[in-house]
Scaffold this motif. Structure first.
Motif, mmCIF file in Angstrom:
data_model
loop_
_atom_site.group_PDB
_atom_site.id
_atom_site.type_symbol
_atom_site.label_atom_id
_atom_site.label_comp_id
_atom_site.label_asym_id
_atom_site.label_seq_id
_atom_site.Cartn_x
_atom_site.Cartn_y
_atom_site.Cartn_z
ATOM 1 N N THR A 127 37.543 42.248 61.399
ATOM 2 C CA THR A 127 37.668 41.390 60.030
ATOM 3 C C THR A 127 36.797 42.081 59.113
ATOM 4 O O THR A 127 37.184 41.990 57.848
ATOM 5 C CB THR A 127 37.023 40.023 60.610
ATOM 6 O OG1 THR A 127 38.016 39.437 61.551
ATOM 7 C CG2 THR A 127 36.982 39.051 59.329
ATOM 8 N N SER A 128 35.761 42.491 59.308
ATOM 9 C CA SER A 128 34.817 43.109 58.550
ATOM 10 C C SER A 128 35.579 44.208 57.819
ATOM 11 O O SER A 128 35.444 44.616 56.481
ATOM 12 C CB SER A 128 33.695 43.597 59.370
ATOM 13 O OG SER A 128 32.844 44.688 58.466
ATOM 14 N N SER A 129 36.346 45.208 58.453
ATOM 15 C CA SER A 129 36.871 46.318 58.093
ATOM 16 C C SER A 129 38.026 45.653 56.921
ATOM 17 O O SER A 129 38.334 46.258 55.923
ATOM 18 C CB SER A 129 37.411 47.058 59.174
ATOM 19 O OG SER A 129 38.665 48.065 58.270
ATOM 20 N N THR A 130 38.806 44.572 57.362
ATOM 21 C CA THR A 130 40.092 44.012 56.608
ATOM 22 C C THR A 130 39.328 43.536 55.313
ATOM 23 O O THR A 130 39.721 43.712 54.264
ATOM 24 C CB THR A 130 40.620 43.097 57.364
ATOM 25 O OG1 THR A 130 41.069 43.531 58.710
ATOM 26 C CG2 THR A 130 41.991 42.385 56.573
ATOM 27 N N THR A 131 38.043 42.928 55.589
ATOM 28 C CA THR A 131 37.672 42.133 54.158
ATOM 29 C C THR A 131 37.099 43.225 53.175
ATOM 30 O O THR A 131 37.457 43.190 52.030
ATOM 31 C CB THR A 131 36.302 41.275 54.425
ATOM 32 O OG1 THR A 131 36.822 40.534 55.695
ATOM 33 C CG2 THR A 131 35.714 40.672 53.368
ATOM 34 N N LYS A 132 36.524 44.449 53.772
ATOM 35 C CA LYS A 132 36.020 45.775 52.904
ATOM 36 C C LYS A 132 37.387 46.263 52.090
ATOM 37 O O LYS A 132 37.286 46.531 50.938
ATOM 38 C CB LYS A 132 35.300 46.531 53.641
ATOM 39 C CG LYS A 132 33.863 46.117 54.069
ATOM 40 C CD LYS A 132 33.130 47.474 54.764
ATOM 41 C CE LYS A 132 31.923 46.712 55.235
ATOM 42 N NZ LYS A 132 30.996 47.594 56.006
ATOM 43 N N THR A 133 38.454 46.243 52.915
ATOM 44 C CA THR A 133 39.672 46.849 52.404
ATOM 45 C C THR A 133 40.100 46.038 51.256
ATOM 46 O O THR A 133 40.455 46.538 49.906
ATOM 47 C CB THR A 133 40.587 47.155 53.537
ATOM 48 O OG1 THR A 133 40.005 47.947 54.424
ATOM 49 C CG2 THR A 133 42.056 47.585 52.926
ATOM 50 N N LYS A 134 40.233 44.569 51.366
ATOM 51 C CA LYS A 134 40.631 43.704 50.399
ATOM 52 C C LYS A 134 39.814 44.010 49.295
ATOM 53 O O LYS A 134 40.110 43.933 47.910
ATOM 54 C CB LYS A 134 40.798 42.346 50.984
ATOM 55 C CG LYS A 134 41.485 42.100 51.827
ATOM 56 C CD LYS A 134 41.652 40.490 52.486
ATOM 57 C CE LYS A 134 42.356 40.247 53.569
ATOM 58 N NZ LYS A 134 42.377 38.925 54.023
ATOM 59 N N MET A 135 38.466 43.842 49.566
ATOM 60 C CA MET A 135 37.554 43.965 48.391
ATOM 61 C C MET A 135 37.698 45.385 47.423
ATOM 62 O O MET A 135 37.716 45.131 46.338
ATOM 63 C CB MET A 135 36.097 43.986 48.879
ATOM 64 C CG MET A 135 34.985 43.890 47.721
ATOM 65 S SD MET A 135 33.353 44.024 48.293
ATOM 66 C CE MET A 135 33.120 42.868 49.639
ATOM 67 N N ILE A 136 38.133 46.433 48.058
ATOM 68 C CA ILE A 136 38.173 47.637 47.561
ATOM 69 C C ILE A 136 39.726 47.334 46.701
ATOM 70 O O ILE A 136 39.437 47.966 45.544
ATOM 71 C CB ILE A 136 38.059 48.886 48.526
ATOM 72 C CG1 ILE A 136 36.741 49.032 48.804
ATOM 73 C CG2 ILE A 136 38.724 49.947 47.824
ATOM 74 C CD1 ILE A 136 36.455 49.970 50.193
ATOM 75 N N VAL A 137 40.794 47.189 47.390
ATOM 76 C CA VAL A 137 41.816 47.117 46.762
ATOM 77 C C VAL A 137 41.847 46.160 45.487
ATOM 78 O O VAL A 137 42.219 46.308 44.311
ATOM 79 C CB VAL A 137 42.894 46.568 47.716
ATOM 80 C CG1 VAL A 137 44.123 46.233 47.001
ATOM 81 C CG2 VAL A 137 42.991 47.738 48.581
ATOM 82 N N GLU A 138 41.360 44.940 45.476
ATOM 83 C CA GLU A 138 41.205 43.938 44.632
ATOM 84 C C GLU A 138 40.284 44.473 43.583
ATOM 85 O O GLU A 138 40.564 44.342 42.334
ATOM 86 C CB GLU A 138 40.606 42.712 44.937
ATOM 87 C CG GLU A 138 41.526 41.930 45.724
ATOM 88 C CD GLU A 138 40.868 40.551 46.210
ATOM 89 O OE1 GLU A 138 39.946 40.019 45.719
ATOM 90 O OE2 GLU A 138 41.422 40.020 47.369
ATOM 91 N N GLY A 139 39.042 45.341 43.852
ATOM 92 C CA GLY A 139 38.434 46.045 42.816
ATOM 93 C C GLY A 139 39.067 47.013 41.938
ATOM 94 O O GLY A 139 39.069 47.022 40.697
ATOM 95 N N GLY A 140 39.890 47.836 42.637
ATOM 96 C CA GLY A 140 41.126 48.746 41.847
ATOM 97 C C GLY A 140 41.998 47.966 41.111
ATOM 98 O O GLY A 140 41.991 48.503 39.810
ATOM 99 N N LEU A 141 42.383 46.897 41.386
ATOM 100 C CA LEU A 141 43.290 46.077 40.603
ATOM 101 C C LEU A 141 42.744 45.498 39.427
ATOM 102 O O LEU A 141 43.158 45.422 38.349
ATOM 103 C CB LEU A 141 44.150 44.846 41.667
ATOM 104 C CG LEU A 141 45.108 45.581 42.473
ATOM 105 C CD1 LEU A 141 45.474 44.129 43.518
ATOM 106 C CD2 LEU A 141 46.196 46.240 41.750
ATOM 107 N N VAL A 142 41.499 45.049 39.658
ATOM 108 C CA VAL A 142 40.910 44.222 38.239
ATOM 109 C C VAL A 142 40.415 45.429 37.426
ATOM 110 O O VAL A 142 40.732 45.054 36.173
ATOM 111 C CB VAL A 142 39.662 43.373 38.747
ATOM 112 C CG1 VAL A 142 40.163 42.277 39.570
ATOM 113 C CG2 VAL A 142 38.475 43.842 39.406
ATOM 114 N N ILE A 143 40.036 46.494 37.832
ATOM 115 C CA ILE A 143 39.842 47.572 36.819
ATOM 116 C C ILE A 143 40.855 47.949 36.265
ATOM 117 O O ILE A 143 40.824 47.995 35.111
ATOM 118 C CB ILE A 143 39.081 48.943 37.817
ATOM 119 C CG1 ILE A 143 37.847 48.469 38.226
ATOM 120 C CG2 ILE A 143 38.997 49.929 36.969
ATOM 121 C CD1 ILE A 143 37.149 49.557 39.202
ATOM 122 N N ALA A 144 41.977 48.025 36.899
ATOM 123 C CA ALA A 144 43.278 48.576 36.167
ATOM 124 C C ALA A 144 43.651 47.365 34.931
ATOM 125 O O ALA A 144 43.941 47.751 33.857
ATOM 126 C CB ALA A 144 44.508 48.585 37.006
#
Length: 188
Positions: A5-22
């Motif tokens: 769950t922790s790994s999945t959450t971090k992955t979601k956070m990173i992906v969403e971060g990239g999306l909002v930056i874009a």
């Protein structure tokens, strides 16, 4: 493969971060008004960064804001490449947008004040940059501080209003939708 769950959450956070930056970078390309020595009124480009900060918290929001500042500097039109301008106008100013995340997902009013605080902190970073980097542009006899505050207010105040209006329209439905998506993902 089963991810924790922790790994999945971090992955979601990173992906969403990239999306909002874009998203923020794309929105920043819609310039409503460009100032002659830098700065512009843009199409609510801070809203994706603010929503991200509310969702993931202040630390993640600040880190994503810093990353956006670097991307925005690299891809945007440059009025100065002075190192203090890069640090103050891009890295610290956009990093400050993440401060809204410390006001968290604890209600619309707090979130709104968090956005105001974050945007005013961005304004303060740009005002300091104006004195340090652009103070020589101040007319004879005018304080570099007054010149910088006035110059930055001419575009940051309208930009803040646009961002706050759009945020006030999107905050509740977006946060509600994100909570529903998170609840569904937890069940999976």
């Amino acid at each position: 493969i089963h991810m924790s769950t922790s790994s999945t959450t971090k992955t979601k956070m990173i992906v969403e971060g990239g999306l909002v930056i874009a998203m923020a970078q794309i929105l920043s390309m819609y310039v409503i008004y460009q100032m002659p020595q830098g700065g512009a009124v843009k199409a609510a480009n801070l809203v994706p960064l603010l929503i991200y900060a509310y969702r993931w918290g202040g630390r993640a929001g600040m880190l994503t804001g810093v990353a956006y500042g670097v991307v925005h500097f690299l891809l945007g039109f440059k009025f100065s490449i002075h190192y203090m301008s890069i640090i103050l106008d891009y890295i610290l100013a956009y990093g400050a947008i993440g401060l809204a995340g410390f006001f968290g997902d604890s209600g619309t009013v707090k979130a709104f004040f968090g956005a105001i605080y974050a945007i005013l902190t961005r304004f303060a970073m740009s005002a300091i940059s104006g004195v340090v980097v652009f103070g020589s542009y101040a007319p004879e006899g005018q304080s570099p501080w007054m010149y910088s505050l006035a110059y930055n207010a001419t575009y940051m105040l309208p930009d803040m209003i646009i961002n706050l209006v759009v945020l006030s329209l999107l905050y509740v439905p977006v946060m509600r939708g994100l909570r529903k998506v998170s609840a569904v993902h937890k069940q999976l």
